[in-house]
Design an enzyme around this catalytic site. Sequence first.
Site, short mmCIF file in Angstrom:
data_model
loop_
_atom_site.label_atom_id
_atom_site.label_comp_id
_atom_site.label_asym_id
_atom_site.label_seq_id
_atom_site.Cartn_x
_atom_site.Cartn_y
_atom_site.Cartn_z
N GLU A 244 0.90 -1.17 -0.11
CA GLU A 244 -0.15 0.02 0.06
C GLU A 244 0.86 1.16 0.07
OE1 GLU A 244 -1.39 2.79 0.59
OE2 GLU A 244 -2.34 2.57 2.28
N CYS A 278 -2.38 8.78 3.21
CA CYS A 278 -2.40 8.41 1.73
C CYS A 278 -3.61 8.49 0.71
CB CYS A 278 -2.41 6.53 1.71
SG CYS A 278 -3.39 5.83 2.73
O1 TXE Z 1 8.11 6.02 4.19
P1 TXE Z 1 8.94 4.49 4.27
P2 TXE Z 1 8.64 7.46 5.03
C1 TXE Z 1 4.97 8.27 1.72
C2 TXE Z 1 4.95 9.72 1.88
C3 TXE Z 1 6.28 10.03 2.88
C4 TXE Z 1 6.97 8.98 2.07
C5 TXE Z 1 8.10 8.66 2.90
O2 TXE Z 1 4.87 10.26 0.43
O3 TXE Z 1 6.47 11.00 2.22
O4 TXE Z 1 6.31 7.92 1.98
O5 TXE Z 1 7.74 8.44 4.15
C6 TXE Z 1 9.99 1.00 6.79
N1 TXE Z 1 12.78 -2.48 4.05
N2 TXE Z 1 4.33 7.62 2.60
O6 TXE Z 1 10.06 7.55 5.06
O7 TXE Z 1 10.58 4.66 4.07
C7 TXE Z 1 10.15 2.08 7.75
O8 TXE Z 1 10.85 1.92 8.90
C8 TXE Z 1 11.87 -2.77 4.88
C9 TXE Z 1 2.71 6.97 2.24
O9 TXE Z 1 8.08 7.14 6.46
O10 TXE Z 1 8.09 3.84 3.16
C10 TXE Z 1 8.73 2.17 8.11
O11 TXE Z 1 8.19 1.45 9.08
N3 TXE Z 1 11.01 -1.75 5.55
C11 TXE Z 1 2.43 6.16 3.23
C12 TXE Z 1 7.84 2.03 6.68
O12 TXE Z 1 8.93 1.04 5.90
C13 TXE Z 1 11.61 -0.26 5.41
C14 TXE Z 1 2.57 6.22 4.41
C15 TXE Z 1 7.33 3.13 5.88
O13 TXE Z 1 8.37 3.77 5.79
C16 TXE Z 1 12.70 -0.16 4.60
C17 TXE Z 1 3.93 6.64 5.03
C18 TXE Z 1 13.23 -1.04 3.87
N4 TXE Z 1 14.46 -1.20 3.02
C19 TXE Z 1 4.49 7.29 3.95
N5 TXE Z 1 13.06 1.14 4.69
C20 TXE Z 1 1.02 5.26 2.67
N6 TXE Z 1 1.09 4.34 1.83
O14 TXE Z 1 0.12 5.80 3.37
C21 TXE Z 1 11.90 1.82 5.36
N7 TXE Z 1 11.05 0.78 6.17
#
Ligand code: TXE
Length: 529
Positions: A244, A278
Amino acid sequence: MSAVIQAPVKENEIVSYNPATNEEVGRVKNFSAEEVRQAVENSRKAFQVWRKTPFAERRRIVMRAREVILAQMDEIAKLISDEMGKPLAEAMSAEIAPVLDLMQFFAKNTEKMLRPEKRNIGLLGLMGRSSKIIYKPLGVVGIISPWNFPLSIPLGEVVMALMAGNTVVLKPSELTPVIGEKIAEILEVARLPKNVLQVVSGDGKTGSALVDANVDKIMFTGSVATGKKVAERAAKTLTPVVLELGGKDPMIVFADSNLDKASSAAVWGAFTNSGQACSSVERLYVQEKIAEKFTRLIVEKTEELQQGPGSDEDVEIGSMSSETQIKIVEDHVEEFRKSGADILTGGKRNESFKGVFFSPTVIKGANNEMRPMREETFGPTLPIATFKTEDEAIDLANDTDFGLTASVWTGDLTRGKRVAEKILAGTVMVNEVLYTHGIGQTPWGGFKDSGYGRTHGKEGLMELVAPQHIHINRFLLTPDVWWFGYSKNAVETFKQMSKTFSSGSVFRTLGFMPQMWKRIKELTKKKGE
Ligand code: TXE
């Protein structure tokens, strides 16, 4: 500008800060890759017992967990608000209330939804055969969740996975780890057996270790970039993944809409949770003839919003979650400015407070060529563009790499439904906006770069089980006509079978009976020789 503290992830510990005040919220353990592997191993052992736990017992535990949340509602709402920055009101309305509803729904209905199901196998059914599908739990489900809805996103998925008979290892966001631990505590108080749910806090490294740990499914919510990394890594162990990944959700407003209602919806849809949802409205397309009036209403309503630390009950717009996030918003607003759009209100940090606050921002004169109309902003901005015709509105809405939700506003419901069906998004609302993640009964997920697979609803539950087909043949004496012993007669049988039996028609298949008996006789005779 005030110094803003990010959640620092140290070797053994994560320190969590309130993004509105910079005060410490709490400290949790930072899990190493080895500790994640150990947690998955413990989870596998716990699964052997949990998978056999009757639905009635799973249901009692989830219903008790609801009671724990209800008893601690104020404290939990405050924790969400303190750790993530959102207003108390939204911690209740957008996290606690919907997840309580999801919990009761899956507690009461999972057994029914996973009941073994007989399949109609057509004419084979008349030949003594039957097919039944049973749904088995997968095993260990790894959930990697974000910070924007730190209670409702992970807890909803945890409850669905547990009700389906899986055990869970949850990796909450490093920005909201204390709420992650609260989820474990709630279920522990509800007497969930040990290791059926484990929370492993940490940043991307811990998440990545969970993906590597050979779990049976990864449910990931986060950015497109990280989602791609997760899918790539998971492919190495053939671990299935649900992704998602957010959206760039359009709202289309036709001239025949109730403008007062639609403008309030646009303001809420763009700015609730400081735009960090989102399914936030990230692109507004308004029909040209009402654009001026509608934009004025939006600006008026935006300027009335109360901004401040979320712990204040009257606050409508809290802080953002982090310095990183506010920088993305600053970059996008600057880019809008440079590309010739007008910032009608907001457009900068709100420096009246200590933390990371961005004033709700309305932008006029946006168009799809501008970069921030194509990338997810995840902040309190509402860019407005115009359209003339229905077809143009649909094209503009679909002109994106994302497809999570969309919203269509019109007084003409026939048009509303017609337009909704032409928009490529996982959910399209007519005269509604943003809130459908809160309907746990319906599937949640997107098209295109918004990800694949679904959470919530029957479709989400199906992601958490393996369908197993049990096929029984009650005719014990006769061989199947397609078995070995091929001959001219066999080929003739298969020819006739293709023309008659494979048509699905009983009537046509009657004509096939003589040839079938001839073939069965041939086979039994050969066997007797
Ligand atoms: O997201 P990340 P971030 C979007 C929104 C935001 C951007 C960055 O645009 O500005 O993403 O947010 C884990 N392997 N959304 O940096 O990095 C991390 O620790 C496995 C949309 O917070 O995607 C966290 O638990 N896991 C979104 C989770 O992934 C990893 C909601 C999300 O982090 C990882 C949030 C890796 N290599 C942000 N790296 C929505 N879909 O609604 C990080 N994580």
